[in-house]
Design an enzyme around this catalytic site. Sequence first.
Site, PDB file in Angstrom:
ATOM      1  N   GLY A 159      46.538  60.891  52.893  1.00  0.00           N
ATOM      2  CA  GLY A 159      47.577  60.144  53.690  1.00  0.00           C
ATOM      3  C   GLY A 159      48.142  59.394  52.697  1.00  0.00           C
ATOM      4  N   SER A 181      46.993  65.521  52.163  1.00  0.00           N
ATOM      5  CA  SER A 181      48.423  65.565  52.488  1.00  0.00           C
ATOM      6  C   SER A 181      49.161  67.342  52.510  1.00  0.00           C
ATOM      7  CB  SER A 181      49.274  64.851  51.371  1.00  0.00           C
ATOM      8  OG  SER A 181      48.916  63.538  51.606  1.00  0.00           O
ATOM      9  N   LYS A 234      41.046  61.985  63.200  1.00  0.00           N
ATOM     10  CA  LYS A 234      40.482  60.820  62.786  1.00  0.00           C
ATOM     11  C   LYS A 234      40.513  59.866  63.869  1.00  0.00           C
ATOM     12  CE  LYS A 234      42.244  61.628  57.943  1.00  0.00           C
ATOM     13  NZ  LYS A 234      42.746  61.207  56.715  1.00  0.00           N
ATOM     14  N   ASN A 266      41.573  67.379  61.355  1.00  0.00           N
ATOM     15  CA  ASN A 266      40.835  66.273  61.265  1.00  0.00           C
ATOM     16  C   ASN A 266      41.715  65.065  61.951  1.00  0.00           C
ATOM     17  OD1 ASN A 266      39.177  63.778  60.974  1.00  0.00           O
ATOM     18  ND2 ASN A 266      39.403  63.755  59.047  1.00  0.00           N
ATOM     19  N   GLU A 299      38.567  67.288  48.790  1.00  0.00           N
ATOM     20  CA  GLU A 299      39.894  66.345  49.076  1.00  0.00           C
ATOM     21  C   GLU A 299      40.126  65.329  48.138  1.00  0.00           C
ATOM     22  OE1 GLU A 299      40.568  66.359  53.544  1.00  0.00           O
ATOM     23  OE2 GLU A 299      38.877  65.259  53.364  1.00  0.00           O
ATOM     24  N   HIS A 328      33.168  62.314  54.658  1.00  0.00           N
ATOM     25  CA  HIS A 328      34.618  62.245  54.424  1.00  0.00           C
ATOM     26  C   HIS A 328      34.858  61.148  53.715  1.00  0.00           C
ATOM     27  CE1 HIS A 328      39.015  61.487  54.965  1.00  0.00           C
ATOM     28  NE2 HIS A 328      38.952  62.844  55.411  1.00  0.00           N
ATOM     29  N   GLU A 370      36.602  58.601  53.435  1.00  0.00           N
ATOM     30  CA  GLU A 370      36.953  57.474  54.211  1.00  0.00           C
ATOM     31  C   GLU A 370      35.499  56.603  54.463  1.00  0.00           C
ATOM     32  OE1 GLU A 370      41.237  59.028  56.000  1.00  0.00           O
ATOM     33  OE2 GLU A 370      39.317  58.863  57.226  1.00  0.00           O
TER      34      GLU A 370
END
Length: 253
Positions: free
Chosen positions: A172, A212, A12, A10, A166, A96, A98
């Site tokens: 991250g 990560s 992003k 991904n 996730e 996702h 985010e």
Amino acid sequence: MARKFFVGGNWKCNGTTEEVKKIVTTLNEAEVPSEDVVEVVVSPPFVFLTLVKSLLRSDFHVAAQNCWVRKGGAFTGEISAEMLVNLGIPWVIIGHSERRALLNESNEFVGDKVAYAVSQGVKAIACIGETLEQRESGSTMAVVAAQTKAIAEKVTNWENVILAYEPVWAIGTGKVATPAQAQEVHCELRKWLNDNVNSEVAASTRIIYGGSVNGANCNELAAQPDVDGFLVGGASLKPEFVHIIKAATVKKN
């Protein structure tokens, strides 16, 4: 049925035309296990989808990072599943964390999106996962079960759905779920599918880990029986992504 190892990258909201070409060149030159061992998909921003598709090696595929919940129309700024089909983009990432957090995408909205994409012939990487607060309060399984339930209520054909677990606290942040933590959630998710969908879907659906993942931890994670691959963030923009793809051989051996 053996579940084929899956590695998604991904990208992003990153990249320029030149950077994208450079990443693709690195991937094209890489020696990786064959397609019968690992399925590799990269997900560039929308504006680079066709460029990447035109340059990328034929054994790797391309995913969009999102698509709209129904047919296109008066939805400024959105991209429909039909457009992805038209461009020959076989995969899409949906839900996702985010987007769930920043754009308030609810479990139900994500479930609708997954079902609509799959109904149009686009395969979905559906993301689920808990926050640090939720993990510390002991509600990890309740949270991911509710997220999965919202998808299961709308999806009838699971063949074209991958679940990406996730944990939000590991994305991250450099914090990574231990292999045992990842395996525990993946195993519970498989049990949930067995009890709430059916045993065939539970046995065949790939559940991949994201958060990560890097060259140093990928082999140990890949060795877990219920970890069927990865959705890689930052590391997918670097040459170490090739090393992560090679973790598929851990499963084969």
